[in-house]
Design a protein around this motif. Structure first.
Motif, PDB file in Angstrom:
ATOM      1  N   LYS A  50       0.837  -1.210   0.000  1.00  0.00           N
ATOM      2  CA  LYS A  50       0.000   0.000   0.000  1.00  0.00           C
ATOM      3  C   LYS A  50       0.861   1.244   0.000  1.00  0.00           C
ATOM      4  CE  LYS A  50      -4.017  -1.850   2.263  1.00  0.00           C
ATOM      5  NZ  LYS A  50      -4.754  -1.944   3.500  1.00  0.00           N
ATOM      6  N   SER A  92      -2.245  18.257  -3.867  1.00  0.00           N
ATOM      7  CA  SER A  92      -2.791  16.922  -3.658  1.00  0.00           C
ATOM      8  C   SER A  92      -1.698  15.882  -3.569  1.00  0.00           C
ATOM      9  CB  SER A  92      -3.791  16.537  -4.754  1.00  0.00           C
ATOM     10  OG  SER A  92      -3.622  17.335  -5.865  1.00  0.00           O
ATOM     11  N   MET A  96      -1.112  13.521  -0.402  1.00  0.00           N
ATOM     12  CA  MET A  96      -1.036  12.069  -0.474  1.00  0.00           C
ATOM     13  C   MET A  96       0.187  11.557   0.236  1.00  0.00           C
ATOM     14  SD  MET A  96      -1.871  10.026  -3.924  1.00  0.00           S
ATOM     15  CE  MET A  96      -2.758  11.262  -4.819  1.00  0.00           C
ATOM     16  N   PRO A 102      -8.470  14.175   1.848  1.00  0.00           N
ATOM     17  CA  PRO A 102      -9.027  12.828   1.675  1.00  0.00           C
ATOM     18  C   PRO A 102      -8.061  11.779   1.163  1.00  0.00           C
ATOM     19  CG  PRO A 102      -9.631  14.210  -0.152  1.00  0.00           C
ATOM     20  CD  PRO A 102      -8.759  15.032   0.741  1.00  0.00           C
ATOM     21  N   PHE A 103      -6.773  12.045   1.384  1.00  0.00           N
ATOM     22  CA  PHE A 103      -5.792  11.104   0.847  1.00  0.00           C
ATOM     23  C   PHE A 103      -5.122  10.297   1.930  1.00  0.00           C
ATOM     24  CE2 PHE A 103      -6.336  12.982  -3.157  1.00  0.00           C
ATOM     25  CZ  PHE A 103      -6.366  14.356  -3.018  1.00  0.00           C
ATOM     26  N   PHE A 105      -6.198   7.415   3.520  1.00  0.00           N
ATOM     27  CA  PHE A 105      -6.687   6.064   3.843  1.00  0.00           C
ATOM     28  C   PHE A 105      -5.579   5.046   4.035  1.00  0.00           C
ATOM     29  CE2 PHE A 105     -11.090   6.797   3.592  1.00  0.00           C
ATOM     30  CZ  PHE A 105     -11.290   7.762   2.646  1.00  0.00           C
ATOM     31  N   GLU A 109      -3.323   1.816   7.980  1.00  0.00           N
ATOM     32  CA  GLU A 109      -2.970   0.420   7.751  1.00  0.00           C
ATOM     33  C   GLU A 109      -1.482   0.233   7.582  1.00  0.00           C
ATOM     34  OE1 GLU A 109      -5.628   0.576   4.746  1.00  0.00           O
ATOM     35  OE2 GLU A 109      -7.180   0.694   6.282  1.00  0.00           O
ATOM     36  N   VAL A 145      -8.282  25.238  -0.655  1.00  0.00           N
ATOM     37  CA  VAL A 145      -8.085  23.783  -0.677  1.00  0.00           C
ATOM     38  C   VAL A 145      -7.384  23.328   0.589  1.00  0.00           C
ATOM     39  CG1 VAL A 145      -6.877  21.960  -1.874  1.00  0.00           C
ATOM     40  CG2 VAL A 145      -8.070  23.706  -3.154  1.00  0.00           C
ATOM     41  N   MET A 160     -11.913   9.195  13.977  1.00  0.00           N
ATOM     42  CA  MET A 160     -11.482   7.832  13.713  1.00  0.00           C
ATOM     43  C   MET A 160     -10.680   7.276  14.857  1.00  0.00           C
ATOM     44  SD  MET A 160     -12.735   6.520  11.264  1.00  0.00           S
ATOM     45  CE  MET A 160     -11.721   5.087  11.408  1.00  0.00           C
ATOM     46  N   ASN A 163     -12.340   5.063  17.822  1.00  0.00           N
ATOM     47  CA  ASN A 163     -12.868   3.719  17.753  1.00  0.00           C
ATOM     48  C   ASN A 163     -11.773   2.671  17.578  1.00  0.00           C
ATOM     49  OD1 ASN A 163     -14.898   1.960  17.845  1.00  0.00           O
ATOM     50  ND2 ASN A 163     -15.582   2.219  15.734  1.00  0.00           N
TER      51      ASN A 163
ATOM     52  N   LYS B 576     -18.465   5.460  14.250  1.00  0.00           N
ATOM     53  CA  LYS B 576     -18.842   4.179  13.644  1.00  0.00           C
ATOM     54  C   LYS B 576     -19.054   4.300  12.149  1.00  0.00           C
ATOM     55  CE  LYS B 576     -20.975   2.380  17.743  1.00  0.00           C
ATOM     56  NZ  LYS B 576     -22.242   2.463  18.419  1.00  0.00           N
ATOM     57  N   ILE B 578     -17.644   6.422  10.109  1.00  0.00           N
ATOM     58  CA  ILE B 578     -16.402   6.615   9.356  1.00  0.00           C
ATOM     59  C   ILE B 578     -15.572   5.343   9.342  1.00  0.00           C
ATOM     60  CG2 ILE B 578     -14.363   8.038   9.194  1.00  0.00           C
ATOM     61  CD1 ILE B 578     -15.787  10.275  10.385  1.00  0.00           C
ATOM     62  N   THR B 579     -15.653   4.571  10.441  1.00  0.00           N
ATOM     63  CA  THR B 579     -14.852   3.352  10.465  1.00  0.00           C
ATOM     64  C   THR B 579     -15.232   2.402   9.340  1.00  0.00           C
ATOM     65  OG1 THR B 579     -15.142   3.552  12.835  1.00  0.00           O
ATOM     66  CG2 THR B 579     -13.854   1.688  12.057  1.00  0.00           C
ATOM     67  N   HIS B 582     -13.423   3.040   6.128  1.00  0.00           N
ATOM     68  CA  HIS B 582     -12.018   2.621   5.976  1.00  0.00           C
ATOM     69  C   HIS B 582     -11.992   1.114   5.793  1.00  0.00           C
ATOM     70  CE1 HIS B 582     -11.332   6.595   7.387  1.00  0.00           C
ATOM     71  NE2 HIS B 582     -10.037   6.437   7.480  1.00  0.00           N
ATOM     72  N   SER B 583     -12.210   0.676   4.567  1.00  0.00           N
ATOM     73  CA  SER B 583     -12.401  -0.765   4.365  1.00  0.00           C
ATOM     74  C   SER B 583     -11.089  -1.533   4.213  1.00  0.00           C
ATOM     75  CB  SER B 583     -13.258  -0.971   3.117  1.00  0.00           C
ATOM     76  OG  SER B 583     -12.694  -0.201   2.091  1.00  0.00           O
ATOM     77  N   GLY B 584     -10.043  -0.858   3.833  1.00  0.00           N
ATOM     78  CA  GLY B 584      -8.765  -1.583   3.690  1.00  0.00           C
ATOM     79  C   GLY B 584      -8.456  -1.983   2.267  1.00  0.00           C
ATOM     80  N   ILE B 586      -7.198  -1.334  -1.272  1.00  0.00           N
ATOM     81  CA  ILE B 586      -6.340  -0.305  -1.856  1.00  0.00           C
ATOM     82  C   ILE B 586      -6.954   0.255  -3.135  1.00  0.00           C
ATOM     83  CG2 ILE B 586      -4.936  -1.961  -3.103  1.00  0.00           C
ATOM     84  CD1 ILE B 586      -3.565   1.127  -1.417  1.00  0.00           C
ATOM     85  N   TYR B 589      -9.201   2.932  -2.143  1.00  0.00           N
ATOM     86  CA  TYR B 589      -8.454   4.109  -1.713  1.00  0.00           C
ATOM     87  C   TYR B 589      -7.956   4.897  -2.900  1.00  0.00           C
ATOM     88  CZ  TYR B 589      -8.266   2.154   2.995  1.00  0.00           C
ATOM     89  OH  TYR B 589      -8.581   1.672   4.216  1.00  0.00           O
ATOM     90  N   LEU B 590      -7.330   4.170  -3.813  1.00  0.00           N
ATOM     91  CA  LEU B 590      -6.746   4.873  -4.943  1.00  0.00           C
ATOM     92  C   LEU B 590      -7.818   5.546  -5.781  1.00  0.00           C
ATOM     93  CD1 LEU B 590      -3.877   2.442  -5.888  1.00  0.00           C
ATOM     94  CD2 LEU B 590      -3.698   4.710  -4.936  1.00  0.00           C
ATOM     95  N   SER B 592     -10.557   6.679  -4.634  1.00  0.00           N
ATOM     96  CA  SER B 592     -11.003   7.878  -3.911  1.00  0.00           C
ATOM     97  C   SER B 592      -9.986   8.993  -4.075  1.00  0.00           C
ATOM     98  CB  SER B 592     -11.232   7.561  -2.442  1.00  0.00           C
ATOM     99  OG  SER B 592     -10.008   7.473  -1.756  1.00  0.00           O
ATOM    100  N   PHE B 593      -8.719   8.620  -4.114  1.00  0.00           N
ATOM    101  CA  PHE B 593      -7.710   9.649  -4.346  1.00  0.00           C
ATOM    102  C   PHE B 593      -7.949  10.335  -5.672  1.00  0.00           C
ATOM    103  CE2 PHE B 593      -6.132   8.371  -0.640  1.00  0.00           C
ATOM    104  CZ  PHE B 593      -4.938   7.644  -0.533  1.00  0.00           C
ATOM    105  N   SER B 596     -10.920  12.625  -5.541  1.00  0.00           N
ATOM    106  CA  SER B 596     -10.656  13.864  -4.820  1.00  0.00           C
ATOM    107  C   SER B 596      -9.837  14.809  -5.678  1.00  0.00           C
ATOM    108  CB  SER B 596      -9.913  13.577  -3.530  1.00  0.00           C
ATOM    109  OG  SER B 596     -10.459  12.471  -2.887  1.00  0.00           O
ATOM    110  N   LEU B 597      -8.882  14.259  -6.372  1.00  0.00           N
ATOM    111  CA  LEU B 597      -8.047  15.105  -7.221  1.00  0.00           C
ATOM    112  C   LEU B 597      -8.878  15.797  -8.284  1.00  0.00           C
ATOM    113  CD1 LEU B 597      -5.166  15.910  -7.608  1.00  0.00           C
ATOM    114  CD2 LEU B 597      -4.854  13.998  -9.155  1.00  0.00           C
ATOM    115  N   ILE B 600     -10.884  18.563  -6.758  1.00  0.00           N
ATOM    116  CA  ILE B 600     -10.094  19.761  -6.454  1.00  0.00           C
ATOM    117  C   ILE B 600      -9.847  20.553  -7.722  1.00  0.00           C
ATOM    118  CG2 ILE B 600      -7.841  20.560  -5.689  1.00  0.00           C
ATOM    119  CD1 ILE B 600      -7.802  18.364  -3.671  1.00  0.00           C
TER     120      ILE B 600
END
Lengths: 268, 605
Positions: A50, A92, A96, A102-103, A105, A109, A145, A160, A163, B576, B578-579, B582-584, B586, B589-590, B592-593, B596-597, B600
């Motif tokens: 990751k 951005s 990251m 929002p970068f 995640f 982990e 931004v 976060m 929890n 709860k 938001i948790t 965060h699914s794990g 990748i 995640y990517l 979503s990145f 977001s980009l 913006i």
């Protein structure tokens, strides 16, 4: 590997040309990857994967933004980043790299999968070059931004973190939160960003090393440390409180100054 | 000889004489009180107080004695001063006379009581508080007397505190009086704020006083003098011994409210709303009390309701802007009401504790002195011409008839006057005449001078007092002299009408028919349902409201929903949600990145 890390960081910090900065960042990424996956545990490997993917994307975006700037303005100077698009993409990319919402995640982990000392390096040393880049380009960055990302980071990091039972994830979220604080002030008073970063690095180092010496990785482990190392436990308490930002402790200082600065700028 | 000096000296001597039985036992152990010493002290005080009254009647001299000034705040001084004017100088001997008679009676009535001396001391303390109220010039001193009589009333009503009803009655008295005190304090506060004085002689207000403080005063009088709305405590106060009822609840304490209104009359007279309130409230009280008295079977309760009714009449007089006439009625009423109570006390003790008039009868032959004085008292109460009650009551009704005010109040008062006649005659007939209904073996003996002399003294007072007082004072307002004949004899006609009706109705007792429970009868017997409605409803509402506020509002809502727990719950929900994001994965995640980009970049252009 540590030497390569230092090399990469120094390279990025002292660079004046975008290619040098990018090279330093790449060296950093490559050097830390084996450190993350040292234990050959599947979780560690996953974390390494990751991390690599995210950082690679970020570096690519960084290069991309510098290239757009070079195309538009004809120069590769870091402090002369004037093209708005490239500023946005740079923002951005650095987000990251750092782990701003929002970068963000990947960050919890990854931190969870690494041994504690490497995790320390990840959160402090690896953040240093991107922050430096932000510092150098701060006059031309888009404040909206940055502010929105910062507010989201602070809030999300806090929520976060509530929890979690794994200490490393909590620390990850605390780091995200602190990064939010650092980012919000960068358009107005970049020196405060640096101050915040230094103090944060100090406090996190203390926390990580304490946790490393007690080998605690879960909250349940932490609960039994008081029998083994009572003084260290008390010291950890103070440090954590400082991280939280409680007034008589050091952690309060950056928060106070940031809020003051924001009030002056009519924002808080 | 300086008249004012004599006036002042003798008044102060009166008051000091009264306080000696309180102070002397504290000084030395051998100076203990007995009931007779206290009685004699009050007798001496009465005789001494006759002198200032005579001086006042002779020369019209009034005086103001300032004893000490309490410098509370620099700009607001509270001088402890006594005002010796017509009202206080006349009422002082009357109150002392009545008290002396009552105390003498009480030496016989409370003879079997183990704590008789304490009883007398309480009565004396009450008397001192009452006199403080009367001679006070400063509303602050009046308030001290006011509270004093309230507290002593509480202690005296619950004299037989083993009896649950006595305790309830005492509580009722204190609570209802307290509600009235709120009004008095409101008025005091307003006075201190606007006129910067609490002196009575400075109470003249040049322009119209706002209604609110006056309503406060009227509220205070309602509480203390048992007007309609705050009246249940007076019939309940009959749980106390008869001397207590005679002293407090007939002649002295309950007139304190009316006395306050008389004293503050300059403030009241300019405000038409306040006067109308007095008028209508008084009329309502007098009719209500008279209605309730019609079907009572306890002799003391009948007399209590008659007191309440007369107090309503006094309130009506105040509403007619005639304070002096109200004071006249207070004075004459004191005589015959105290006597009525003492007669009833003698009857009760002689019948071995029997208070129900359905179980009395034919007492004329067995207790001649008592019953004759009872008859005199009842006649005076009804306003029989040329007895004491006539001079005040008839004049009030004349003024009421010839005034341009509320005719509804007029009708109510006239109706109440006839009802007065009805229940009085009913009581007289059932107690004194006819065949006797008492158990056979009751030893009756009224030959004790401790009974007969007070009662006969008061009877003499009831006959003469009206004449004496009206002959020697000059009225401040001209009484109406000319009116049509029908108006002049209205009171008399109505009273006679009442007597006739009562005599008719009382024949029912001799025909042994059970009274049917009609709604009107129920209304009268259960005191107009007032007690039943208000005592539960108001207290329950207030207490449950308080509980709601304390537990529901504060504990549950603010602490749990909005306060700390609410915040914590809010954070929990967010965490709860938001948790789960965060699914794990990748890829997520990517992606979503990337999203977001894009956002913006889009938003910046």
């Amino acid at each position: 590997f540590t030497a390569s890390l230092l090399l990469g960081t120094t390279l990025t910090i002292s660079s004046n040309h975008w290619i040098m900065a990018w090279a330093g960042l790449e060296i950093n990424t490559l050097a830390i990857l084996p450190m993350i996956s040292k234990s050959h545990h599947p979780r560690a490997i996953e974390a390494a994967t990751k991390y690599f993917l995210t950082q690679a994307t970020a570096s690519a975006l960084l290069l991309f933004s510098s290239m757009i700037n070079a195309w538009q303005t004809g120069q590769w100077d870091i402090t002369q980043l004037t093209n708005p698009t490239s500023c946005l993409i740079l923002t951005s990319a650095i987000a990251m790299k750092l782990g701003l919402v929002p970068f963000h995640f990947w960050f919890p982990e990854v931190l969870q999968g690494t041994p504690l000392t490497t995790g320390l390096l990840l959160s402090t040393l690896m953040k240093f070059p991107p922050i430096t880049l932000l510092y150098m380009t701060s006059p031309s960055l888009n404040p909206t931004v940055l502010t929105s990302m910062a507010i989201l980071s602070t809030a999300l990091g806090g929520w976060m973190g509530l929890n979690q039972t794994q200490i490393r994830k909590i620390l990850a979220f605390s780091s995200i939160s602190h990064l939010g604080w650092m980012t919000i002030i960068i358009s107005y008073n970049p020196k405060l960003t640096l101050l915040n970063f230094y103090l944060y690095a100090l406090m996190t180092t203390a926390t990580f090393l304490t946790l490393h010496s007690t080998k605690a990785s879960k909250l349940s482990t932490l609960m039994t440390t008081w029998t083994k190392t009572p003084t260290l436990n008390a010291a950890l308490l103070l440090t954590l409180l400082s991280l939280a930002g409680l007034p008589p402790l050091t952690g309060f200082l950056p928060k106070w100054l940031i809020i003051q600065e924001l009030t002056k700028q009519d924002m808080a | 000889m300086d008249l004012s000096l004599v006036l002042n000296t003798f008044t102060l001597l009166t008051l000091t004489t009264l306080s000696t039985p309180i102070i002397f036992p504290l000084l030395s152990d051998s100076l203990k009180n007995t009931p007779s010493t206290i009685t004699n002290t009050v007798k001496a005080s009465f005789l001494i107080s006759l002198i200032p009254m005579t001086i006042h009647i002779h020369s019209g001299s009034e005086s103001l004695i300032t004893l000490w000034e309490w410098k509370f705040i620099m700009t607001f001084k509270i001088p402890i001063s006594l005002k010796l004017d017509f009202y206080s100088l006349t009422f002082l001997p009357i109150a002392l006379f009545v008290s002396w008679s009552i105390l003498q009676f009480a030496t016989w009535y409370m003879a079997s009581d183990p704590h008789a001396t304490k009883f007398f001391t309480y009565l004396l303390l009450f008397l001192i508080a009452m006199l403080t109220l009367i001679v006070a010039n400063n509303l602050f001193v009046l308030f001290i007397g006011w509270e004093g009589v309230g507290v002593m009333s509480f202690l005296l009503i619950s004299w037989w505190h083993g009896r649950a009803e006595a305790n309830t009655a005492a509580l009722q008295a204190i609570l209802y009086n307290r509600v009235g005190d709120v009004g008095l304090i409101l008025c005091l506060a307003w006075l201190a704020y606007t006129t910067n004085t609490w002196e009575i002689q400075q109470l003249n207000s040049p322009h119209q006083t706002p209604t609110l403080p006056l309503l406060g005063l009227i509220l205070a009088a309602t509480g203390k003098s048992a007007q309609f709305g705050l009246h249940p405590w007076l019939p309940a106060a009959m749980e106390g011994p008869t001397p207590v009822s005679a002293l407090l609840h007939s002649s002295t304490m309950v007139v304190a409210g009316i006395f306050l209104l008389i004293r503050t009359h300059p403030l009241l007279s300019s405000n038409q709303t306040a006067m109308t309130t007095c008028l209508c409230l008084g009329a309502l009280s007098t009719l209500f009390a008279a209605t309730c008295a019609l079907t009572q079977n306890d002799i003391k309760k009948i007399i209590a309701f008659s007191t309440s009714s007369q107090l309503g009449l006094m309130m009506v007089t105040i509403g007619l802007n005639l304070p002096q006439l109200a004071f006249l009625h207070i004075s004459t009423h004191a005589f015959f009401k105290a006597m009525l109570f003492l007669c009833s006390g003698s009857i009760i003790h002689n019948l071995n504790g029997e208070q129900d008039i359905r179980k009395m009868g034919g007492l004329q032959k067995m207790l001649p002195t008592t019953t004759s004085c009872l008859t005199i008292g009842n006649l005076a109460l009804m306003g029989t011409p040329f007895l004491a009650g006539f001079y005040s009551k008839d004049q009030i009704i004349e003024c009421l008839n010839t005034s341009y005010l509320n005719s509804w109040a007029l009708i109510l008062t006239l109706l109440a006057t006839s009802f007065t006649a009805v229940y009085t005659i009913r009581m007289t007939v059932l107690v004194q005449t006819g065949f006797t209904r008492i158990p056979p073996l009751t030893p009756m003996n009224e030959n004790n001078p401790a009974i007969t002399s007070p009662i006969t003294r008061l009877a003499l007072g009831s006959i003469m007092a009206g004449l004496l007082i009206t002959s020697y004072i000059t009225p401040t307002k001209t009484p109406p002299m000319t009116m049509p004949l029908s108006i002049k004899i209205t009171a008399l006609v109505i009273t006679i009408l009442g007597i006739i009706i009562a005599l008719e109705l009382s024949k029912l007792t001799q025909t042994l028919i059970l009274t049917k429970q009609t709604p009107l009868y129920n209304f009268s017997t259960s005191l107009g349902y007032f007690n039943l409605l208000t005592h539960r409803l108001t207290t329950k509402t207030l207490l449950t409201g308080g509980q709601n506020i304390a537990s529901h509002l504060v504990d549950l809502s603010w602490y749990k929903l909005l306060g700390p727990e609410g915040l914590a719950n809010l954070q929990l929900t967010t965490t709860k949600t938001i948790t789960t994001l965060h699914s794990g994965l990748i890829k997520a995640y990517l992606s979503s990145f990337a999203l977001s980009l894009l956002i913006i970049l889009m938003s910046a252009h």
